[in-house]
Design a protein around this motif. Structure first.
Motif, PDB file in Angstrom:
ATOM      1  N   GLU A   6       0.835  -1.193   0.000  1.00 45.76           N
ATOM      2  CA  GLU A   6       0.000   0.000   0.000  1.00 45.76           C
ATOM      3  C   GLU A   6       0.875   1.250   0.000  1.00 45.76           C
ATOM      4  N   SER A   7       0.334   2.322  -0.537  1.00 45.26           N
ATOM      5  CA  SER A   7       1.036   3.601  -0.524  1.00 45.26           C
ATOM      6  C   SER A   7       0.019   4.729  -0.612  1.00 45.26           C
ATOM      7  N   GLY A   8       0.484   5.931  -0.287  1.00 43.51           N
ATOM      8  CA  GLY A   8      -0.351   7.107  -0.469  1.00 43.51           C
ATOM      9  C   GLY A   8      -0.998   7.645   0.785  1.00 43.51           C
ATOM     10  N   GLY A   9      -0.774   7.004   1.917  1.00 47.39           N
ATOM     11  CA  GLY A   9      -1.362   7.503   3.150  1.00 47.39           C
ATOM     12  C   GLY A   9      -0.731   8.818   3.585  1.00 47.39           C
ATOM     13  N   GLY A  10      -1.367   9.443   4.576  1.00 42.62           N
ATOM     14  CA  GLY A  10      -0.823  10.696   5.068  1.00 42.62           C
ATOM     15  C   GLY A  10      -1.833  11.444   5.912  1.00 42.62           C
ATOM     16  N   LEU A  11      -1.556  12.722   6.111  1.00 40.88           N
ATOM     17  CA  LEU A  11      -2.410  13.595   6.912  1.00 40.88           C
ATOM     18  C   LEU A  11      -3.314  14.403   5.993  1.00 40.88           C
ATOM     19  N   VAL A  12      -4.590  14.442   6.300  1.00 39.25           N
ATOM     20  CA  VAL A  12      -5.540  15.199   5.499  1.00 39.25           C
ATOM     21  C   VAL A  12      -6.512  15.906   6.446  1.00 39.25           C
ATOM     22  N   GLN A  13      -6.957  17.068   6.060  1.00 40.28           N
ATOM     23  CA  GLN A  13      -7.886  17.824   6.887  1.00 40.28           C
ATOM     24  C   GLN A  13      -9.295  17.274   6.745  1.00 40.28           C
ATOM     25  N   PRO A  14     -10.126  17.449   7.754  1.00 37.17           N
ATOM     26  CA  PRO A  14     -11.530  17.039   7.637  1.00 37.17           C
ATOM     27  C   PRO A  14     -12.168  17.700   6.417  1.00 37.17           C
ATOM     28  N   GLY A  15     -12.916  16.910   5.673  1.00 37.79           N
ATOM     29  CA  GLY A  15     -13.512  17.378   4.434  1.00 37.79           C
ATOM     30  C   GLY A  15     -12.624  17.222   3.225  1.00 37.79           C
ATOM     31  N   MET A  85     -13.609  13.446   3.863  1.00 42.79           N
ATOM     32  CA  MET A  85     -13.098  12.625   4.950  1.00 42.79           C
ATOM     33  C   MET A  85     -13.429  13.200   6.317  1.00 42.79           C
ATOM     34  N   LYS A  86     -13.591  12.266   7.277  1.00 38.61           N
ATOM     35  CA  LYS A  86     -13.949  12.619   8.640  1.00 38.61           C
ATOM     36  C   LYS A  86     -12.894  12.081   9.613  1.00 38.61           C
ATOM     37  N   GLY A  87     -12.956  12.549  10.831  1.00 43.50           N
ATOM     38  CA  GLY A  87     -12.031  12.052  11.834  1.00 43.50           C
ATOM     39  C   GLY A  87     -12.138  10.549  12.037  1.00 43.50           C
ATOM     40  N   ASP A  88     -13.347  10.018  11.889  1.00 39.85           N
ATOM     41  CA  ASP A  88     -13.558   8.571  12.058  1.00 39.85           C
ATOM     42  C   ASP A  88     -12.869   7.749  10.972  1.00 39.85           C
ATOM     43  N   ASP A  89     -12.419   8.411   9.926  1.00 42.87           N
ATOM     44  CA  ASP A  89     -11.701   7.689   8.868  1.00 42.87           C
ATOM     45  C   ASP A  89     -10.229   7.472   9.225  1.00 42.87           C
ATOM     46  N   THR A  90      -9.781   8.078  10.315  1.00 34.49           N
ATOM     47  CA  THR A  90      -8.404   7.879  10.753  1.00 34.49           C
ATOM     48  C   THR A  90      -8.164   6.414  11.100  1.00 34.49           C
ATOM     49  N   ALA A  91      -7.188   5.818  10.433  1.00 35.33           N
ATOM     50  CA  ALA A  91      -6.923   4.390  10.624  1.00 35.33           C
ATOM     51  C   ALA A  91      -5.712   3.999   9.789  1.00 35.33           C
TER      52      ALA A  91
END
Length: 117
Positions: A6-15, A85-91
């Protein structure tokens, strides 16, 4: 043994949006089903989405309308486009293929996605 990366993960703001990828190697066959799972801190791993080699898809209710799974069949690569995206998508997001007569089940190492402002 099929390897999944897998690749492409990171930090993203809500929405915000993010696209992650899963590249499979170790087989010359077209992989029939590619799944996405995720595991949030302190929670069990859960199903997110799946796509078949024919393009059929299925989604967990929590991501329907926001996430889109796609694949490049020729390359045995799957993508997960995540929007609104939402905070609940953090994983940690994991790619998975189920066992078939031609190859064993396999999991990738995961890619971290954090949704935070």
């Amino acid at each position: 043994q099929v390897q999944l990366v897998e690749s492409g993960g990171g930090l993203v703001q809500p929405g915000g949006s993010l696209r992650i990828s899963c590249a499979a190697s170790g087989t010359d066959r077209t992989i029939h089903v590619m799944n996405w799972y995720r595991q949030a801190p302190g929670k069990q791993r859960e199903f997110v989405a799946m796509i078949t080699s024919g393009g059929s898809t299925n989604y967990d209710d929590s991501v329907k309308g926001r996430f889109t799974v796609a694949r490049d069949g020729a390359k045995n690569t799957a993508y997960l486009q995540m929007n609104h995206m939402k905070g609940d998508d953090t994983a940690v997001y994991y790619c998975n293929i189920p066992r078939t007569p031609w190859y064993d089940a396999s999991w990738g190492q995961g890619t971290q996605v954090i949704v935070s402002s």
